[in-house]
Design a protein around this motif. Structure first.
Motif, PDB file in Angstrom:
ATOM      1  N   GLU A  23      62.244  19.157  18.868  1.00  0.00           N
ATOM      2  CA  GLU A  23      62.207  19.669  20.091  1.00  0.00           C
ATOM      3  C   GLU A  23      61.137  21.022  20.121  1.00  0.00           C
ATOM      4  OE1 GLU A  23      65.080  21.600  23.100  1.00  0.00           O
ATOM      5  OE2 GLU A  23      65.620  19.575  22.736  1.00  0.00           O
ATOM      6  N   THR A  24      61.372  21.883  19.351  1.00  0.00           N
ATOM      7  CA  THR A  24      60.196  23.142  19.320  1.00  0.00           C
ATOM      8  C   THR A  24      59.056  22.668  18.949  1.00  0.00           C
ATOM      9  OG1 THR A  24      62.392  24.625  18.736  1.00  0.00           O
ATOM     10  CG2 THR A  24      60.063  25.326  18.200  1.00  0.00           C
ATOM     11  N   LEU A  25      58.818  21.907  17.877  1.00  0.00           N
ATOM     12  CA  LEU A  25      57.607  21.515  17.444  1.00  0.00           C
ATOM     13  C   LEU A  25      56.892  20.590  18.433  1.00  0.00           C
ATOM     14  CD1 LEU A  25      58.052  21.074  13.570  1.00  0.00           C
ATOM     15  CD2 LEU A  25      56.940  23.112  14.678  1.00  0.00           C
ATOM     16  N   PHE A  26      57.641  19.588  19.070  1.00  0.00           N
ATOM     17  CA  PHE A  26      56.940  18.987  20.035  1.00  0.00           C
ATOM     18  C   PHE A  26      56.566  19.436  20.995  1.00  0.00           C
ATOM     19  CE2 PHE A  26      60.036  14.840  18.886  1.00  0.00           C
ATOM     20  CZ  PHE A  26      59.042  14.762  17.733  1.00  0.00           C
ATOM     21  N   GLY A  27      57.219  20.523  21.452  1.00  0.00           N
ATOM     22  CA  GLY A  27      56.643  21.339  22.509  1.00  0.00           C
ATOM     23  C   GLY A  27      55.506  22.269  22.267  1.00  0.00           C
ATOM     24  N   ASP A  28      55.628  22.839  21.062  1.00  0.00           N
ATOM     25  CA  ASP A  28      54.471  23.858  20.532  1.00  0.00           C
ATOM     26  C   ASP A  28      53.191  23.227  20.129  1.00  0.00           C
ATOM     27  OD1 ASP A  28      56.262  25.941  20.965  1.00  0.00           O
ATOM     28  OD2 ASP A  28      56.603  26.096  19.066  1.00  0.00           O
ATOM     29  N   ARG A  29      53.190  21.955  19.544  1.00  0.00           N
ATOM     30  CA  ARG A  29      52.259  21.176  18.983  1.00  0.00           C
ATOM     31  C   ARG A  29      51.847  19.970  19.456  1.00  0.00           C
ATOM     32  NH1 ARG A  29      53.759  21.958  12.788  1.00  0.00           N
ATOM     33  NH2 ARG A  29      53.960  24.133  12.565  1.00  0.00           N
ATOM     34  N   GLY A  30      52.789  19.266  20.035  1.00  0.00           N
ATOM     35  CA  GLY A  30      52.583  18.054  20.617  1.00  0.00           C
ATOM     36  C   GLY A  30      53.145  17.117  19.641  1.00  0.00           C
ATOM     37  N   ILE A  31      53.492  15.881  20.207  1.00  0.00           N
ATOM     38  CA  ILE A  31      54.011  14.928  19.419  1.00  0.00           C
ATOM     39  C   ILE A  31      53.242  14.355  18.364  1.00  0.00           C
ATOM     40  CG2 ILE A  31      55.438  12.613  19.358  1.00  0.00           C
ATOM     41  CD1 ILE A  31      56.380  13.321  22.048  1.00  0.00           C
ATOM     42  N   ALA A 105      61.930  22.016  28.181  1.00  0.00           N
ATOM     43  CA  ALA A 105      60.712  21.730  28.957  1.00  0.00           C
ATOM     44  C   ALA A 105      59.440  21.586  28.477  1.00  0.00           C
ATOM     45  CB  ALA A 105      60.768  22.882  30.100  1.00  0.00           C
ATOM     46  N   LEU A 106      59.344  22.467  27.645  1.00  0.00           N
ATOM     47  CA  LEU A 106      57.927  22.178  26.685  1.00  0.00           C
ATOM     48  C   LEU A 106      57.893  20.770  26.108  1.00  0.00           C
ATOM     49  CD1 LEU A 106      57.454  25.812  25.263  1.00  0.00           C
ATOM     50  CD2 LEU A 106      56.089  24.682  27.078  1.00  0.00           C
ATOM     51  N   ALA A 107      58.968  20.486  25.258  1.00  0.00           N
ATOM     52  CA  ALA A 107      59.246  19.256  24.808  1.00  0.00           C
ATOM     53  C   ALA A 107      58.999  18.240  25.611  1.00  0.00           C
ATOM     54  CB  ALA A 107      60.221  19.162  23.812  1.00  0.00           C
ATOM     55  N   LEU A 111      56.927  14.868  25.789  1.00  0.00           N
ATOM     56  CA  LEU A 111      57.744  13.170  25.741  1.00  0.00           C
ATOM     57  C   LEU A 111      57.270  12.425  26.947  1.00  0.00           C
ATOM     58  CD1 LEU A 111      61.148  14.439  24.942  1.00  0.00           C
ATOM     59  CD2 LEU A 111      59.632  13.545  23.342  1.00  0.00           C
ATOM     60  N   TRP A 112      57.068  13.257  28.059  1.00  0.00           N
ATOM     61  CA  TRP A 112      56.484  12.432  29.123  1.00  0.00           C
ATOM     62  C   TRP A 112      55.246  11.856  28.891  1.00  0.00           C
ATOM     63  CZ3 TRP A 112      59.015  12.725  34.253  1.00  0.00           C
ATOM     64  CH2 TRP A 112      58.135  12.111  35.366  1.00  0.00           C
TER      65      TRP A 112
END
Length: 194
Positions: A23-31, A105-107, A111-112
């Motif tokens: 969750e943190t990395l998806f929000g910080d860096r993107g999926i 929220a960032l993640a 995800l959206w």
């Protein structure tokens, strides 16, 4: 002396660490910029731990959303639509600025976007959003016969209010005070919180 965790408890701890890291990395860096190796490293685990708990990055995404649905403690039924709106507003205002909400929220934005771009990734996000809308529609329909919109449409508007105010607040908290969400609920429902 500390108690040893059972195998099931240890697996739950491992899953939580992996989900937090993802969750943190998806929000910080993107999926797309986040690798399974990176998630494992951020969690202090091996890539094998990911595959022991999740089959793919898509499974991690689905699990993040599932965990968010299950994170909220069930609330006792509200006595009225106004009381429900008051509870939603109070819950929102007390939670919106917590670090774990910001992390989600960032993640969620990632995800959206991922779901919008990749048809195979769309289903878990669409199901999660539908689950949130369904829960709100059920509660609203149980509380009042004179809703300003059909319950399913009202639920969609309330979710849009939540997401929209949250994202604006994350960018500019001085311009979008926490009370905007509750004021929006009152405007939509035409009732003041109890």
């Amino acid at each position: 002396m500390t108690e040893r965790l059972t195998r099931v408890q240890q697996q739950a701890v491992t899953r939580a660490r992996l989900l937090d890291a993802a969750e943190t990395l998806f929000g910080d860096r993107g999926i797309h910029q986040t690798s399974l190796d990176g998630i494992a490293a951020a969690a202090g685990l091996t890539k094998g731990a990911i595959y022991a708990n999740f089959g793919s990055k898509g499974d991690l995404i689905a699990a993040i959303l599932e965990r968010k649905l299950g994170a909220d403690e069930p609330e006792p039924p509200s006595a009225s639509l106004a009381a429900w709106a008051g509870r939603l507003g109070d819950t929102y205002e007390s939670a919106v600025d917590r670090p774990e909400i910001r992390r989600f929220a960032l993640a969620f934005v990632e995800l959206w976007l991922y779901g919008m771009r990749d048809g195979s990734a769309r289903a878990p996000l669409a199901q999660w959003l539908q689950s949130v809308r369904d829960a709100n529609a059920r509660e609203a329909a149980e509380l009042a016969d004179d809703l300003p919109l059909p319950a399913d449409q009202l639920a969609a508007v309330l979710l849009a209010l939540d997401i929209g105010v949250s994202l604006q607040r994350l960018l500019d908290p001085r311009a979008v005070p926490v009370e905007v969400y509750t004021a929006g609920l009152k405007a939509i429902l035409g009732r003041g919180p109890a």
